[in-house]
Enzyme design. Sequence first.
Site, mmCIF file in Angstrom:
data_model
loop_
_atom_site.group_PDB
_atom_site.id
_atom_site.type_symbol
_atom_site.label_atom_id
_atom_site.label_comp_id
_atom_site.label_asym_id
_atom_site.label_seq_id
_atom_site.Cartn_x
_atom_site.Cartn_y
_atom_site.Cartn_z
ATOM 1 C CD GLU A 89 -1.249 0.255 3.690
ATOM 2 O OE1 GLU A 89 -1.629 1.412 3.958
ATOM 3 O OE2 GLU A 89 -1.648 -0.757 4.317
ATOM 4 C CB CYS A 123 -2.511 -4.592 6.164
ATOM 5 S SG CYS A 123 -2.043 -3.045 6.973
ATOM 6 C CG HIS A 257 -2.858 -7.275 9.924
ATOM 7 N ND1 HIS A 257 -1.644 -6.893 9.426
ATOM 8 C CD2 HIS A 257 -3.537 -6.129 10.174
ATOM 9 C CE1 HIS A 257 -1.589 -5.569 9.366
ATOM 10 N NE2 HIS A 257 -2.726 -5.089 9.814
#
Length: 466
Positions: A89, A123, A257
């Site tokens: 990103e 993400c 994550h």
Amino acid sequence: MDRKPGWPDNVGIQAIELIFPSQYVDQKELEEFDGVSEGKYTIGLGQSKMGFCTDREDINSLCLTVVTCLLERNSIDHASIGRLEVGTETIIDKSKSVKSVLMKIFEEHGNYSIEGIDTTNACYGGTAALFNAISWIESSAWDGRLAIVVAADIALYAKGNARPTGGAGAVAMLIGPEAPLIFDRGLRSTYMRHVYDFYKPNLESEYPVVDGKLSIQCYLSALDNCYQMYCEKADKIMPDKNQSLWNVNCFDSILFHSPYCKLVQKSLGRLVLNDFVRAQKAGSKDSYAGLEKFSDVKLEDTYFDKEIEKEFLVFSKGCFQDKTEPNLFLANQIGNMYTPSLYGGLVSLLIMKPVNVLAGSRIGLFSYGSGLASSFYSIRVSSNSSIGSKLDSLVKSLSHIQGQLESRKKVSPEEFSKILEHREKNHHLAPYTPSAPVADLFLGTWYLKHVDEKHRRDYERVPLSS
């Protein structure tokens, strides 16, 4: 590699590489510098150190470094790669992909035939790139070669409460058949929605716009939905004879994550809450002693319920220490790497647990990207951990990481703040020549040499020997 008829067997991760910045700021010292209460970052967020990049490193240089290191450390033939995809990103060009920059590595060896470009959604991009690589290998388009998946980002925040949740790093994975880390076929779940919890509308800035409370709610809601769908599939595909319903005990390790480590601990407790709710609905006799008072709870009402959060944190403490805490080693030492975050957790697991313990285990993985996109899937670890086996070789290839972490340069919070101010001031400036010293970089690191007046970037590499 010769192409065999039908689906290739045991598609998964054959090799993995992780890189991170050569400097860090200590979170305890950052607490003092920011004038916040002691423990706010180190205990409240669960972070010890935060890696960051000077103006010598950008998304292209990180990816050049991690792919080069993967190829060199594992003696991979450049001609054997047929797909290369980047999940990130960190955008520095609205048209030219990072993948196209990485072709610089392969052109020198005469390989111009490599599929794949960049994949972007906060993400989650690295996971999307990974799924694409798996799909390519299991498709009629596969030509027998291997795939490389890269997840890389530089996570930066403006001054304020969010800045300590930054970080930077890159992971590269070699994907192919007969791997030691095997993806469970037909067993993954995905949950996606349209929401503005975290986004980057200002293309002139590296900083995001964040709705902190909404972001946590979205993360936990996505976790609930993905995990429930995964468990429903798992109950049908591979029922566990020792469990009435599929639950956290069916995994040997669970990775998440990791925006910050404390959220991951809460997330493991959240999975146990999900198991509890499923068990109540099914009339299961699974034991949840002391939690009976929550039997009528609705998940959507519990995102910010401190009593439930605390009770399930306490109840799941042993499970967290066994299945998840070892996977947070790198997140604690480097910070939030965005797309590589989940896969940094996988590397942590591989370096923190003995290879004979890893052998034959099952790993659950939750990937999340704001906006939002999320998935839950699983990996089976090869049962062969003998010396010289693929699993043994993969684990040994990561033996340098702890020493490299210890060799990083600690930077004072004052200097850290100045470096970020310098990045902010010169972001997207052209022409531009970075000023940070190359000597501070790890050996073998690619770095930004110059940006010309047309924004064309030139890179060089630190020699492998000093």
